[in-house]
Scaffold this motif. Structure first.
Motif, mmCIF file in Angstrom:
data_model
loop_
_atom_site.group_PDB
_atom_site.id
_atom_site.type_symbol
_atom_site.label_atom_id
_atom_site.label_comp_id
_atom_site.label_asym_id
_atom_site.label_seq_id
_atom_site.Cartn_x
_atom_site.Cartn_y
_atom_site.Cartn_z
ATOM 1 N N ALA A 98 0.920 -1.406 0.290
ATOM 2 C CA ALA A 98 0.083 -0.049 -0.059
ATOM 3 C C ALA A 98 0.826 1.378 -0.042
ATOM 4 O O ALA A 98 1.861 1.253 0.683
ATOM 5 N N LYS A 99 0.408 2.349 -0.773
ATOM 6 C CA LYS A 99 1.253 3.413 -0.857
ATOM 7 C C LYS A 99 0.294 4.367 0.190
ATOM 8 O O LYS A 99 -0.773 4.195 0.428
ATOM 9 N N PRO A 100 1.114 5.604 0.814
ATOM 10 C CA PRO A 100 0.513 6.271 1.663
ATOM 11 C C PRO A 100 -0.465 7.284 1.143
ATOM 12 O O PRO A 100 -0.595 7.420 -0.092
ATOM 13 N N HIS A 101 -1.656 7.425 2.032
ATOM 14 C CA HIS A 101 -2.614 8.210 1.533
ATOM 15 C C HIS A 101 -2.619 9.659 1.886
ATOM 16 O O HIS A 101 -2.682 10.631 0.874
ATOM 17 N N TRP A 102 -1.560 9.990 2.756
ATOM 18 C CA TRP A 102 -1.132 11.270 3.266
ATOM 19 C C TRP A 102 0.194 11.275 3.707
ATOM 20 O O TRP A 102 0.544 10.364 4.173
ATOM 21 N N MET A 103 1.034 12.559 3.303
ATOM 22 C CA MET A 103 2.360 12.571 3.993
ATOM 23 C C MET A 103 2.385 13.903 4.499
ATOM 24 O O MET A 103 1.802 14.844 3.978
ATOM 25 N N GLU A 104 3.191 13.872 5.797
ATOM 26 C CA GLU A 104 3.527 15.223 6.377
ATOM 27 C C GLU A 104 4.919 15.428 6.857
ATOM 28 O O GLU A 104 5.434 14.382 7.258
ATOM 29 N N GLY A 105 5.412 16.529 6.561
ATOM 30 C CA GLY A 105 6.914 16.610 6.968
ATOM 31 C C GLY A 105 7.482 17.327 6.056
ATOM 32 O O GLY A 105 6.966 18.082 4.907
ATOM 33 N N PRO A 106 8.597 17.888 6.209
ATOM 34 C CA PRO A 106 9.473 17.361 7.345
ATOM 35 C C PRO A 106 9.038 18.296 8.824
ATOM 36 O O PRO A 106 8.917 19.362 8.629
ATOM 37 N N LEU A 107 8.990 17.687 9.725
ATOM 38 C CA LEU A 107 8.593 18.145 11.290
ATOM 39 C C LEU A 107 10.065 18.250 12.015
ATOM 40 O O LEU A 107 10.889 17.266 11.862
ATOM 41 N N PRO A 108 10.168 19.359 12.871
ATOM 42 C CA PRO A 108 11.422 19.363 13.457
ATOM 43 C C PRO A 108 11.575 18.579 14.577
ATOM 44 O O PRO A 108 12.724 18.120 15.088
ATOM 45 N N GLU A 109 10.263 18.236 15.121
ATOM 46 C CA GLU A 109 10.285 17.411 16.337
ATOM 47 C C GLU A 109 9.114 16.145 16.236
ATOM 48 O O GLU A 109 8.331 16.460 15.717
ATOM 49 N N GLU A 110 9.876 15.086 16.835
ATOM 50 C CA GLU A 110 8.860 13.835 16.761
ATOM 51 C C GLU A 110 7.391 14.213 17.482
ATOM 52 O O GLU A 110 6.359 13.609 17.282
ATOM 53 N N GLY A 111 7.386 15.058 18.326
ATOM 54 C CA GLY A 111 6.337 15.225 19.085
ATOM 55 C C GLY A 111 5.177 16.056 18.590
ATOM 56 O O GLY A 111 3.915 16.202 19.046
ATOM 57 N N GLN A 112 5.650 16.543 17.344
ATOM 58 C CA GLN A 112 4.640 17.094 16.279
ATOM 59 C C GLN A 112 3.709 16.096 15.518
ATOM 60 O O GLN A 112 2.841 16.658 14.722
ATOM 61 N N VAL A 113 4.173 14.888 15.569
ATOM 62 C CA VAL A 113 3.336 13.923 14.768
ATOM 63 C C VAL A 113 1.798 13.772 15.185
ATOM 64 O O VAL A 113 1.800 13.423 16.196
ATOM 65 N N ARG A 114 0.973 13.833 14.629
ATOM 66 C CA ARG A 114 -0.389 13.745 14.662
ATOM 67 C C ARG A 114 -0.547 12.173 14.539
ATOM 68 O O ARG A 114 -0.271 11.558 13.396
ATOM 69 N N PRO A 115 -1.275 11.663 15.431
ATOM 70 C CA PRO A 115 -1.923 10.370 15.253
ATOM 71 C C PRO A 115 -2.978 10.234 14.115
ATOM 72 O O PRO A 115 -3.478 11.231 13.810
ATOM 73 N N PRO A 116 -3.132 8.937 13.576
ATOM 74 C CA PRO A 116 -4.020 8.732 12.429
ATOM 75 C C PRO A 116 -5.410 9.526 12.584
ATOM 76 O O PRO A 116 -5.801 10.293 11.701
ATOM 77 N N TYR A 117 -5.938 9.316 13.640
ATOM 78 C CA TYR A 117 -7.275 9.881 13.911
ATOM 79 C C TYR A 117 -7.226 11.389 13.974
ATOM 80 O O TYR A 117 -8.185 12.003 13.359
ATOM 81 N N ALA A 118 -6.297 12.208 14.278
ATOM 82 C CA ALA A 118 -6.125 13.542 14.350
ATOM 83 C C ALA A 118 -6.045 13.818 12.770
ATOM 84 O O ALA A 118 -6.708 15.009 12.424
ATOM 85 N N MET A 119 -5.020 13.292 12.162
ATOM 86 C CA MET A 119 -5.105 13.774 10.751
ATOM 87 C C MET A 119 -6.026 13.430 10.025
ATOM 88 O O MET A 119 -6.376 14.306 9.249
ATOM 89 N N ARG A 120 -6.775 12.412 10.155
ATOM 90 C CA ARG A 120 -7.933 12.121 9.390
ATOM 91 C C ARG A 120 -9.089 13.204 9.608
ATOM 92 O O ARG A 120 -9.572 13.749 8.597
ATOM 93 N N ARG A 121 -9.016 13.778 10.684
ATOM 94 C CA ARG A 121 -9.838 14.780 11.199
ATOM 95 C C ARG A 121 -9.633 16.022 10.417
ATOM 96 O O ARG A 121 -10.507 16.709 9.907
ATOM 97 N N PHE A 122 -8.352 16.377 10.614
ATOM 98 C CA PHE A 122 -7.867 17.893 10.048
ATOM 99 C C PHE A 122 -7.981 17.329 8.688
ATOM 100 O O PHE A 122 -8.602 18.529 7.859
ATOM 101 N N LEU A 123 -7.836 16.397 7.870
ATOM 102 C CA LEU A 123 -8.240 16.304 6.143
ATOM 103 C C LEU A 123 -9.450 16.565 5.984
ATOM 104 O O LEU A 123 -9.817 17.121 5.090
ATOM 105 N N GLU A 124 -10.490 16.018 6.695
ATOM 106 C CA GLU A 124 -12.066 15.977 6.616
ATOM 107 C C GLU A 124 -12.308 17.482 6.828
ATOM 108 O O GLU A 124 -13.170 18.266 5.988
ATOM 109 N N ASP A 125 -11.664 18.227 7.946
ATOM 110 C CA ASP A 125 -12.050 19.649 8.083
ATOM 111 C C ASP A 125 -11.627 20.460 7.208
ATOM 112 O O ASP A 125 -12.135 21.699 6.775
#
Length: 89
Positions: free
Chosen positions: A51-78
């Motif tokens: 499977a290829k990714p549905h969405w990609m984010e980055g580069p992010l400077p810190e690992e703590g900025q990574v959104r979990p899948p649910y949060a990213m899906r909600r962001f994309l829907e919004d």
């Protein structure tokens, strides 16, 4: 590196972290530019290795900025994107 075309199996093997929830998998990679997150939205079913990714984010400077899948899906829907959910059955 073209992370947006990286198959799930290869991405997971290179991952520094994988976040899984009922909405999908977020595979976190790190390179000289920072953290990259590849999102695979397959619900409770694991993505197929090819499977290829549905969405990609980055580069992010810190690992703590990574959104979990649910949060990213909600962001994309919004933002007006359609609902991501692939069924592998």
């Amino acid at each position: 590196m073209e992370y947006d075309e990286l198959p799930y199996g290869e991405a997971k093997a290179r991952a520094v972290k994988v976040l899984e929830d009922g909405y999908g998998d977020a595979v976190v990679l790190k390179d000289d530019h920072g953290y990259w997150v590849l999102y695979y939205f397959y619900g409770f079913q694991g993505p197929p290795p090819t499977a290829k990714p549905h969405w990609m984010e980055g580069p992010l400077p810190e690992e703590g900025q990574v959104r979990p899948p649910y949060a990213m899906r909600r962001f994309l829907e919004d933002q007006g994107d359609f609902t991501y959910l692939n069924d592998v059955d």
